[in-house]
Motif scaffolding. Sequence first.
Motif, mmCIF file in Angstrom:
data_model
loop_
_atom_site.group_PDB
_atom_site.id
_atom_site.type_symbol
_atom_site.label_atom_id
_atom_site.label_comp_id
_atom_site.label_asym_id
_atom_site.label_seq_id
_atom_site.Cartn_x
_atom_site.Cartn_y
_atom_site.Cartn_z
ATOM 1 N N ASP A 61 65.690 -51.187 -86.825
ATOM 2 C CA ASP A 61 65.405 -51.908 -85.410
ATOM 3 C C ASP A 61 64.685 -53.153 -85.947
ATOM 4 O OD1 ASP A 61 66.156 -49.584 -84.052
ATOM 5 O OD2 ASP A 61 64.084 -48.575 -84.643
ATOM 6 N N LEU B 113 67.156 -50.727 -78.855
ATOM 7 C CA LEU B 113 66.945 -50.339 -80.058
ATOM 8 C C LEU B 113 66.231 -48.933 -80.123
ATOM 9 C CD1 LEU B 113 65.188 -53.539 -81.451
ATOM 10 C CD2 LEU B 113 67.512 -52.832 -81.561
ATOM 11 N N ALA C 242 71.560 -47.220 -81.306
ATOM 12 C CA ALA C 242 70.771 -48.324 -81.684
ATOM 13 C C ALA C 242 71.617 -49.078 -83.076
ATOM 14 C CB ALA C 242 69.437 -48.202 -81.896
#
Lengths: 234, 342
Positions: free
Chosen positions: B42, B63, B111
């Motif tokens: 992330d 994310l 994500a």
Amino acid sequence: MIFAAILAGGIGTRMGNVEKPKQFLLLGDKPILIHTIEKFYINNAFNEIIVLCPKQWISHTKDLISRYIDDSNCIKVIEGGNLRNDTIMNAIRYIEDNYELSEEDIIVTHDSVRPFITHRIIEENIKYAIDYGACDTVIPSSDTIIESKDGKFINSVPNRQNMYQGQTPQSFRILKLKELYNVLSNEEKELLTDAAKIFSSNDEQVFLVEGEVSNIKITYPHDLKVANSILKEK
Amino acid sequence: MMINTIYRLVSPKLFEETYDEVPDLKNQVIVRPTHLSICQADQRYYQGSRDPETLGEKLPMALIHEGIGKVVKDDTGTFKNNDIVAMIPNTPVENDEVIAENYLRSSKFRASGFDGFMQDYVVSTPERLVKLPKDINKEVASFTELVSVSVHAINRFSSISHKRKNRIGVWGDGNVGYITSLLLKLLYPKSEIVIFGVHDEKLSLFGFVDEVFKINEVPNNLCIDHAFECVGGIGSLSATEQIIDIINPEGTISLLGVSEYPIAINTRMILEKGLYFFGSSRSSRADFLETIQIFERHPRMISYLENIINNTIRIKDLKDINKAFEKDFNSNFGKTVLIWDK
């Protein structure tokens, strides 16, 4: 117990020349009202969701709900009133007829045309209505608010930092709201168009729940365009 | 059906609220995320340190692929309302009797290939959710996924490695190294677990291992039977070099560290020693189930995992998300947990 009242009483005169009340207009593929109801429907805090709409639209509203929502047993459609507070009182009357109420029971009232309400806003409304007896969802005012009594000249320009714009939900302890409302004269009832105002003008605390800029009220044709475009943006 | 608010990263460091219509809630479970945890992956999107082509292709995207939540509505009847569940980011679209779900090229990952958990509600099929015990430490549980990745790697190690496991070395003093060595100590109590790292202050947290070495202070005669590489980045180069150097013949080397660079390895010595190198990535539903069993059976594990929670940040608006990522970036060790109150 916790109840939701979805206020779909308005006939949408500000929405331009449309045949249907604004809550029935399509946002994406579904009526605005359905989007709004869904946000409460999936939140299992509510004992029942009461949708209040003009008499002539009750059947249509019921049809829509059963078409779009699978298990609509917890959703009741009843007639709204002339004024916003009449509509809320109709909801309370319905609740009283069907449930044994206690002091702690609350009602979360929400505009049917604010479909972008978030989980947090609903949760905080429940929490603070329980904690303080009443709460109102607001955002800090981005524009300066001007007060004018005659619509021609300024009476005052309040400090913007103290100004907020009211959104919904507004949430209350049911019995307290009823008690305060019932002692109002007819004149006061006309004047106190907002249920939070009934509390604050009686020196009762109303807690501010932080709203969201996106929690828009679809009032004007422009708003529906905005709502449709933010929904479709990727 | 239903409008959902999704908080997507649109470009490095810039989040935006977007709205999506969830088409159908049939056979789906609606989960309200409650605790999320930031992963390096992330952070790489947030900082914009992936190459521009990847960023252009993947963003906008929500994310976070480590997280737990509360069931708010389940059309399938699998869960009860308010059940606490861990959300599995790997999302297979086919079954394969040989290849595991987390290695199928067709599988999607939260994500990475599609939106992660930064949403008002996560809509999921029931098999991508695993029920957690009610009284579990939710901040620790928020990174169940990360623990399950180590569990998965150790399971592969168990089935691939030979039986002599007198000493197992773990390279890397970050979160993955910590969790992996902790699990090894638990699952192989008879083996000596040795950690190899760089930073004194991080290594001081590894109180549960048998020995701690700084990579430049390794005794000449030290040998290990098997190794886990949890370094990643350019550091993978020196780590694999050192592993190949001190590992005993026919040892296994589990690669867990992600590197953006091609890493040169000494193949001559791999041949001579007959070493097994194998990669491990992500995890499956089975690994989640096993991880939760480990949590339940070994409460001590939870308290060790509590030690690596560095920041706990309540997220009420988009600015809080930026604050959390900046704080996480500036912490050189430990997990950042987000209390999702958006």
